[in-house]
Design an enzyme around this catalytic site. Structure first.
Site, PDB file in Angstrom:
ATOM      1  N   LYS A 170       0.869  -1.150  -0.161  1.00  0.00           N
ATOM      2  CA  LYS A 170      -0.116  -0.032  -0.431  1.00  0.00           C
ATOM      3  C   LYS A 170       0.886   0.609   0.530  1.00  0.00           C
ATOM      4  O   LYS A 170      -0.093   2.046  -1.131  1.00  0.00           O
ATOM      5  CB  LYS A 170      -0.845  -0.074   1.183  1.00  0.00           C
ATOM      6  CG  LYS A 170      -1.983  -0.147   1.192  1.00  0.00           C
ATOM      7  CD  LYS A 170      -3.265   0.317   0.192  1.00  0.00           C
ATOM      8  CE  LYS A 170      -4.722  -0.381   0.097  1.00  0.00           C
ATOM      9  NZ  LYS A 170      -4.645  -1.023  -1.047  1.00  0.00           N
ATOM     10  N   LYS A 198      -3.474 -11.682  -8.544  1.00  0.00           N
ATOM     11  CA  LYS A 198      -4.973 -11.847  -7.837  1.00  0.00           C
ATOM     12  C   LYS A 198      -5.561 -11.159  -8.344  1.00  0.00           C
ATOM     13  O   LYS A 198      -6.038  -9.594  -8.449  1.00  0.00           O
ATOM     14  CB  LYS A 198      -5.067 -12.028  -6.025  1.00  0.00           C
ATOM     15  CG  LYS A 198      -4.697 -10.414  -5.704  1.00  0.00           C
ATOM     16  CD  LYS A 198      -4.948 -10.696  -3.787  1.00  0.00           C
ATOM     17  CE  LYS A 198      -5.231  -9.237  -3.549  1.00  0.00           C
ATOM     18  NZ  LYS A 198      -5.591  -8.963  -2.333  1.00  0.00           N
ATOM     19  N   LYS A 210      -9.478  -5.729  -6.074  1.00  0.00           N
ATOM     20  CA  LYS A 210     -10.922  -4.356  -6.052  1.00  0.00           C
ATOM     21  C   LYS A 210     -10.024  -3.450  -6.719  1.00  0.00           C
ATOM     22  O   LYS A 210     -10.607  -2.598  -7.766  1.00  0.00           O
ATOM     23  CB  LYS A 210     -11.736  -3.650  -5.195  1.00  0.00           C
ATOM     24  CG  LYS A 210     -12.410  -5.197  -4.789  1.00  0.00           C
ATOM     25  CD  LYS A 210     -12.769  -4.381  -2.802  1.00  0.00           C
ATOM     26  CE  LYS A 210     -13.479  -5.119  -2.317  1.00  0.00           C
ATOM     27  NZ  LYS A 210     -13.278  -5.277  -1.020  1.00  0.00           N
TER      28      LYS A 210
HETATM   29  P1  TYM Z   1     -11.130  -7.434   1.274  1.00  0.00           P
HETATM   30  O1  TYM Z   1     -11.052  -6.896   1.134  1.00  0.00           O
HETATM   31  O2  TYM Z   1      -9.542  -7.433   0.742  1.00  0.00           O
HETATM   32  O3  TYM Z   1     -11.269  -9.266   0.548  1.00  0.00           O
HETATM   33  C1  TYM Z   1     -12.600  -9.745   1.329  1.00  0.00           C
HETATM   34  C2  TYM Z   1     -12.089 -11.724   1.371  1.00  0.00           C
HETATM   35  O4  TYM Z   1     -11.884 -11.411   0.263  1.00  0.00           O
HETATM   36  C3  TYM Z   1     -10.844 -12.908  -0.375  1.00  0.00           C
HETATM   37  N1  TYM Z   1     -10.035 -11.719  -1.647  1.00  0.00           N
HETATM   38  C4  TYM Z   1      -9.740 -12.801  -2.685  1.00  0.00           C
HETATM   39  N2  TYM Z   1      -9.078 -14.386  -1.911  1.00  0.00           N
HETATM   40  C5  TYM Z   1      -8.739 -15.228  -3.141  1.00  0.00           C
HETATM   41  N3  TYM Z   1      -9.288 -14.489  -4.328  1.00  0.00           N
HETATM   42  C6  TYM Z   1      -8.745 -13.298  -4.517  1.00  0.00           C
HETATM   43  N4  TYM Z   1      -8.020 -12.950  -5.729  1.00  0.00           N
HETATM   44  C7  TYM Z   1      -9.293 -12.357  -3.196  1.00  0.00           C
HETATM   45  N5  TYM Z   1      -9.807 -11.389  -3.185  1.00  0.00           N
HETATM   46  C8  TYM Z   1     -10.682 -10.739  -1.748  1.00  0.00           C
HETATM   47  C9  TYM Z   1      -9.896 -11.637   1.128  1.00  0.00           C
HETATM   48  O5  TYM Z   1      -8.996 -12.350   1.586  1.00  0.00           O
HETATM   49  C10 TYM Z   1     -10.852 -11.561   2.331  1.00  0.00           C
HETATM   50  O6  TYM Z   1     -10.958 -12.612   2.952  1.00  0.00           O
HETATM   51  N6  TYM Z   1      -8.952  -6.962   5.429  1.00  0.00           N
HETATM   52  C11 TYM Z   1      -9.380  -7.565   5.310  1.00  0.00           C
HETATM   53  C12 TYM Z   1     -10.713  -7.178   5.303  1.00  0.00           C
HETATM   54  C13 TYM Z   1     -10.532  -7.547   7.002  1.00  0.00           C
HETATM   55  C14 TYM Z   1     -11.008  -8.894   7.698  1.00  0.00           C
HETATM   56  C15 TYM Z   1     -10.642  -8.330   8.896  1.00  0.00           C
HETATM   57  C16 TYM Z   1     -11.156 -10.237   7.672  1.00  0.00           C
HETATM   58  C17 TYM Z   1     -11.369  -6.072   7.769  1.00  0.00           C
HETATM   59  N7  TYM Z   1     -11.065  -7.327   8.970  1.00  0.00           N
HETATM   60  C18 TYM Z   1     -11.590  -9.617  10.411  1.00  0.00           C
HETATM   61  C19 TYM Z   1     -11.464 -10.671   8.362  1.00  0.00           C
HETATM   62  C20 TYM Z   1     -11.280 -10.811   9.624  1.00  0.00           C
HETATM   63  C21 TYM Z   1      -9.675  -7.007   3.706  1.00  0.00           C
HETATM   64  O7  TYM Z   1      -8.769  -6.216   2.927  1.00  0.00           O
HETATM   65  O8  TYM Z   1     -10.746  -8.000   2.428  1.00  0.00           O
END
Ligand code: TYM
Length: 331
Positions: free
Chosen positions: A111, A195, A198
């Site tokens: 980031k 990967k 977004k």
């Molecule tokens: P975020 O919003 O980027 O993504 C949400 C969930 O989707 C999964 N993910 C993926 N899995 C497989 N392949 C991909 N290309 C892919 N892109 C996204 C992420 O692994 C995630 O599980 N930090 C977290 C949000 C968060 C969170 C938490 C998650 C905040 N607090 C507590 C679990 C528990 C995040 O940015 O996810």
């Protein structure tokens, strides 16, 4: 009963990576576990979203979550900022999170590279807020994709450190959740490497119209084709097969695999099939998203009920933490 927590940032539409990396697992878990699913709107502030967009994004993601099949009668579905106890636990946990370990986190380094003019403290302490999200409900299991592995490892470190520092067994050590025999999932993007994400511009959203999906898939990067029978697939091609694996039937995958191995594959045919299978999967979800977005009364009912249930669980843990630390009231 094991407790499960998972979340998603409210920075954009849910895509196939989110679904197959995390949402799919917790939909299945909601039937047999005590489950908390939330929208991480505070986490999304690290990228400074326009205030007018923030609310709309949260609403969109809430509708998308529900459209995927998360059932607010079974799971506690809430918005992070509706549970102020999380922010207090985040502050308390920050006292035991060290600069060196935070600076070494891959997601922080990424980031910082992506937004060099906005390397704020929220980005640095992102894993601490994530830990607070998880441990405030004393979670045992966290369904997340591969990209969150390191952040989750930090949650484990912070939970363990707290228990050790104060000589208590307050927090379970949360584990990433995957179905038996599976690895943590990483869904690739359509641009040949990395990967699906977004902000990477390589994603297929659950809310994309069929025509948009077809266009995106047909533009996916490929190579000039196999030159030898049974050769190993390069990453760009393996990525298409990984997507096919999650949305198509095994016989479709086997068919294209055979064609690849016999060097007779036509990528155009594979892409057409992949696009149709993605559309078949996303279209019912897209229609449900549209219906939910039109039902403000229902969405606010879900958010209110979720906030109440999440606050009840969070305030109980927070009270225990305050006592352990020695933060006590004089009145
Ligand atoms: P975020 O919003 O980027 O993504 C949400 C969930 O989707 C999964 N993910 C993926 N899995 C497989 N392949 C991909 N290309 C892919 N892109 C996204 C992420 O692994 C995630 O599980 N930090 C977290 C949000 C968060 C969170 C938490 C998650 C905040 N607090 C507590 C679990 C528990 C995040 O940015 O996810």
């Amino acid at each position: 009963m094991p407790t499960v927590v998972s979340g998603i940032r409210s920075t954009g539409n849910l895509h196939l990576g989110n679904y197959f990396g995390a949402v799919k697992n917790f939909i299945e878990m909601q039937h047999h576990h005590d489950t908390y699913f939330f929208i991480a709107d505070l986490h999304s502030l690290t990228t400074h979203p326009v205030p007018q967009h923030l609310y709309g994004n949260v609403k969109q993601v809430l509708a998308e979550y529900l459209a995927c099949g998360i059932d607010p009668e079974k799971a506690t579905v809430f918005i992070q900022s509706d549970v102020p106890e999380v922010s207090e636990l985040y502050l308390l946990m920050n006292m035991n999170a060290y600069l060196g370990e935070l600076e070494r986190t891959t997601s922080f380094k990424d980031k910082a590279r992506q937004q060099p003019d906005n390397v704020n403290a929220g980005l640095l302490t992102y894993p601490v807020l994530m830990a607070a999200d998880i441990i405030i409900h004393k979670a045992n299991l966290v369904p997340v994709g591969k990209d969150q592995e390191q952040n989750l490892e930090m949650s484990r470190t912070f939970a363990r450190r707290f228990n050790r520092m104060y000589n208590v067994e307050l927090f379970p050590i949360p584990r990433p959740y995957v179905f038996e025999g599976q690895d943590m999932v990483k869904i690739p993007g359509l641009d040949g490497s990395g990967k699906m994400g977004k902000s990477e511009g390589n994603a297929i959203s659950l809310a994309d119209a069929p025509s948009v999906i077809r266009k995106k898939v047909m533009k996916a990067v490929t190579d000039s084709g196999p030159t030898e029978p049974n050769q190993q697939k390069p990453e760009v091609i393996q990525n298409l097969f990984t997507l096919l694996d999650v949305v198509s039937t095994p016989d479709v995958v086997a068919h294209f695999d055979l064609e690849y191995n016999q060097c007779s594959i036509r990528y155009g045919d594979l892409k057409k099939q992949l696009a149709e299978d993605i559309v078949k999967f996303t279209d019912p979800i897209r229609l449900r998203i549209e219906a939910l977005l039109a039902d403000d009364v229902y969405l606010s009912k879900v958010a209110k009920l979720g906030a109440e249930k999440a606050r009840a669980s969070a305030s109980k843990t927070l009270q225990e933490v305050r006592e352990v630390i020695g933060v006590k009231k004089f009145y």
